[in-house]
Design an enzyme around this catalytic site. Structure first.
Site, PDB file in Angstrom:
ATOM      1  N   GLN A   1       0.829  -1.203   0.000  1.00 52.01           N
ATOM      2  CA  GLN A   1       0.000   0.000   0.000  1.00 52.01           C
ATOM      3  C   GLN A   1       0.865   1.256   0.000  1.00 52.01           C
ATOM      4  O   GLN A   1       1.588   1.504   0.958  1.00 52.01           O
ATOM      5  CB  GLN A   1      -0.891  -0.016   1.250  1.00 52.01           C
ATOM      6  N   GLY A   2       0.810   2.019  -1.091  1.00 51.52           N
ATOM      7  CA  GLY A   2       1.616   3.238  -1.195  1.00 51.52           C
ATOM      8  C   GLY A   2       0.793   4.473  -0.893  1.00 51.52           C
ATOM      9  O   GLY A   2       0.357   5.178  -1.808  1.00 51.52           O
TER      10      GLY A   2
ATOM     11  N   GLU B   1      -4.189  10.207  18.272  1.00 47.38           N
ATOM     12  CA  GLU B   1      -4.638  11.596  18.223  1.00 47.38           C
ATOM     13  C   GLU B   1      -5.645  11.811  17.078  1.00 47.38           C
ATOM     14  O   GLU B   1      -6.664  12.480  17.253  1.00 47.38           O
ATOM     15  CB  GLU B   1      -3.435  12.534  18.050  1.00 47.38           C
TER      16      GLU B   1
ATOM     17  N   GLU C   1      -9.583  -1.553   6.393  1.00 45.74           N
ATOM     18  CA  GLU C   1      -8.520  -1.821   7.360  1.00 45.74           C
ATOM     19  C   GLU C   1      -9.071  -1.769   8.774  1.00 45.74           C
ATOM     20  O   GLU C   1      -8.778  -2.607   9.606  1.00 45.74           O
ATOM     21  CB  GLU C   1      -7.407  -0.784   7.182  1.00 45.74           C
TER      22      GLU C   1
ATOM     23  N   SER D   1       1.235   6.556   2.637  1.00 52.57           N
ATOM     24  CA  SER D   1       2.006   7.497   3.459  1.00 52.57           C
ATOM     25  C   SER D   1       3.252   7.979   2.738  1.00 52.57           C
ATOM     26  O   SER D   1       3.870   7.240   1.970  1.00 52.57           O
ATOM     27  CB  SER D   1       2.439   6.836   4.766  1.00 52.57           C
TER      28      SER D   1
END
Lengths: 328, 379
Positions: free
Chosen positions: B124-125, B362, B242, B127
């Protein structure tokens, strides 16, 4: 697998929510709490709805439903922070049904279910609504006793929680009659019902905080846009949802899988009574100065949440039970 | 309310349990990374041969067509049996579902079967070094040419990139755009000269992740998913997949670990320590709340199509509990908890990523505050 309510349970919850929203408005709760009394007329209406005997067998005049239904009522009355004799009445009756001798059941259950007589429930340390009760059910360690009005030496106790009456009851009385296991089962059910009251308190404190954080502006924004406040609110939701899952599970276990009840009740009481206290403290913080005033309603929730941590054991005591039950 | 399984659900559970009992391969053996990976690939082949690789995939795409609840039962049983994760986990959980939801018939024909069989591994590209939580700010460029796109930029935290055939790549296809607009979702062939994969060594000393550098890498037009400029919408599908898959098995995995920790406490004679008893009880309560919350969420999803608010805190519950559990175990072990290759020392270090990966604590709290509680947005 289905972790949701059936139509009847949903209706009970909705009826209770609507009843409380209409009858136990904040100014009514405040007036009753400040006067340290319950409203006879409102209590009569709750009796007419069959609430005191909701989990009592039909042969004793109850509705023959389970702990789940009782828990739904307790949660809604907690949400409203309603001053009422409901818990003491319904739980003294439930204790008698689960762990009382046949003689006690026959003598007292019909009156408790119909509220023609008054019940009180507690431990040796702290009892709810002892004054004026016809029958008091008191627990200590793995024992329980029934005290009739004539034998009851009640020492009233003025607590910070003005939404209920409290006292300490002298040592008189006769054994409740049930086996040790039945007494433990009664005690667990009572703990779950008080946990449900805490769950309602916590949800109310969260709702009030979210509404306030969205409306109150400082530094030209609603304070709920600041992560210092919004993350606190997210943590409050987290605590409330954990308590909710555990309370409903414990009520289900009491009705359908009693072997799981001891652990389920300990987890529910530990989490819910701590969650209500934490969430109410957070709610005061989110409200800032106004939350510390007598004029604001939050303190009634905060104080009742604190009282619930002392009724039938708080977080630490129930976590100790959990540790024992998981094999430590 | 009935928290037990129906006879049909029990039959399904028993079928899974019996099959796993007979076929599970045991823990991944020690050895070099390649042999460990091939072990999980062989395990996926075994799963696939028996029809268990794509449990929740529709039957028309080679899956088992299991219901939400059956899929949850299956992941729970996998965790209970301590079965390894299949090699192509990202393809199964994200790549396949995205192709099924947004792909053309040709794309479904081309990509789905090799995902199930484990023949083609997916990564998975998403980030980038400058775009972590703020994913929509990503800068990797896709420039349109005749018949396809040239890709330039860098991705990071790319699990399995070094063994992958395909990368789910989100890149900026409109150079003048910012944020969510102007992104496109590509399936990029990893076996080409324009791509360089470098392992990223993490605090545990191992390299589960990679950095991936794209230098004029090529993606043919037919490998665009969901149309030019729709990359954000397509990417959101994979992120939701996910998160939805997490709750069901997480509590079972934590329960296994808690059992081991309780045994460790008793063996080391500290089971009577009141502080440890209190912490163990808190862990137990947290794990049960996660398990029950997942059941509530699943019920809400089955009844209404929408998971309830309790599901939104599942990742928070899991990460904080997993971290606290591993930390307590290393404390109970004493100095032995410091041993460099110790199982619990590893878990303690690895767990530090739990509150960062798949949405930081967060960011998740922002999401709960804004979408569940309806508080005003920060921006």
């Amino acid at each position: 697998m289905d972790f949701g309510f059936n139509d009847e349970q949903r209706e009970i919850k909705q009826t209770a929510r609507a009843f409380c929203a209409d009858r136990f408005k904040p100014e009514v709760v405040r007036n009753l709490a400040e006067a340290e009394r319950y409203d006879d007329d409102l209590w009569t209406q709750m009796v007419e709805l069959g609430w005191p005997g909701i989990a009592i067998d039909e042969r004793f005049g109850g509705q023959g439903l389970g702990l789940i239904e009782l828990v739904l009522l307790a949660e809604e009355l907690g949400y409203a922070c309603a001053p009422s004799p409901f818990l003491a009445q319904a739980l003294s009756a439930l204790a008698l049904q689960v762990a009382g001798s046949q003689a006690l059941q026959e003598r007292y259950l019909p009156g408790l279910a119909s509220a023609s007589s008054r019940g009180a429930v507690g431990t040796d340390e702290l009892c709810i609504d002892p004054e004026g009760a016809d029958l008091l059910v008191l627990f200590s360690d793995d024992q329980a006793r029934a005290v009739e009005a004539a034998d009851a030496e009640v020492q009233g106790l003025l607590t910070i929680d003005q939404t209920r009456r409290y006292g300490v009851v002298g040592p008189a009385g006769e054994p409740l009659g049930g086996e040790t296991e039945a007494i433990a089962g009664a005690r667990d059910r009572i703990a779950v019902a008080i946990a449900a009251d805490s769950l309602g308190l916590a949800q109310r404190a969260l709702d009030m905080s979210v509404a306030y954080a969205a409306e109150r502006r400082q530094f030209e924004r609603p304070i709920g846009a600041y992560q210092g406040v919004s993350h606190r609110c997210a943590e409050m939701l987290w605590a409330v949802e954990e308590a909710r899952s555990l309370v409903y599970y414990a009520a289900w276990a009491a009705d359908s899988e009693p072997a799981s009840l001891p652990l389920a009740a300990a987890m529910a009481k530990a989490r819910a009574s701590d969650a209500a206290w934490e969430v109410c403290k957070d709610a005061v913080q989110v409200h800032g100065g106004i939350g510390f005033t007598w004029e604001h309603d939050l303190h009634f929730l905060l104080k009742r949440a604190r009282a619930n941590t002392q009724l039938f054991g708080g977080g630490a005591r129930h976590r100790e039970r959990v540790a024992e039950l998981v094999g430590l | 309310m009935d928290l037990t399984l129906t006879p049909e659900e029990t039959a399904f559970r028993d079928q899974v349990r019996d099959w796993l009992e007979a076929n599970r391969p045991g823990p991944v053996p020690d050895g070099d990374e390649e042999s460990r990976f091939e072990f999980t690939r062989a395990w996926q082949r075994t799963l696939h041969a028996a029809g268990w690789a794509g449990v929740s995939w529709p039957t028309e795409y080679g899956g088992r067509g299991a219901s939400l609840l059956e899929a949850a039962i299956f992941s729970g049983e996998m965790a209970r049996a301590k079965a390894p994760r299949p090699a192509n986990v990202l393809g199964l959980v994200m790549g396949g579902p995205v192709v099924m939801a947004h792909g053309t018939e040709e794309q479904k024909e081309r990509f789905l079967e090799p995902i199930l069989s484990g023949e083609e591994i997916w990564c998975q590209g998403f980030s980038e070094p400058e775009s972590g939580s703020d994913l929509a700010s990503l800068k990797t460029r896709a420039t349109k040419h005749d018949g396809g796109w040239r890709i330039n930029g860098q991705k990071v935290w790319t699990t399995l990139a070094h063994v992958s055939k395909w990368c789910m790549l989100v890149a900026r296809s409109d150079p003048g755009s910012s944020k969510h607009a102007g992104l496109t979702y590509f399936i990029c062939d990893m076996e080409q000269a324009g791509i360089e994969v470098r392992p990223l060594i993490q605090i545990t000393g191992e390299a589960e992740f990679n950095e991936v550098f794209f230098n004029d890498a090529w993606v043919p037009e037919e490998n665009v998913i969901g149309g030019e400029g729709n990359g954000w919408m397509v990417a959101i599908t994979t992120l939701m997949n996910e998160r939805a898959g997490l709750g069901a098995s997480a509590a079972v995995g934590l329960s296994n670990d808690l059992d081991a920790l309780i045994e460790l406490c008793n063996r080391r004679g500290c089971g009577g320590d009141v502080r440890i008893r209190d912490r163990i009880a808190r862990l137990k309560i947290g794990i049960e709340a996660l398990r029950l919350g997942s059941m509530r969420s699943l019920t809400a999803q089955i009844r209404t199509g929408i998971p309830g608010p309790e599901g939104s805190v599942a990742k928070l519950q899991w990460s904080s509990t997993n971290q606290a559990l591993a930390e307590l175990a290393t404390e109970v072990l004493g100095p032995a908890g410091l041993e460099r290759n110790g199982e619990w020392a590893y878990k303690m270090l690895r767990s530090r990523a739990n509150s960062i990966e798949g949405g930081t604590t967060e960011v998740l709290k922002n999401i709960v505050a804004e979408r569940v509680l309806g508080l005003p947005k920060l921006r």
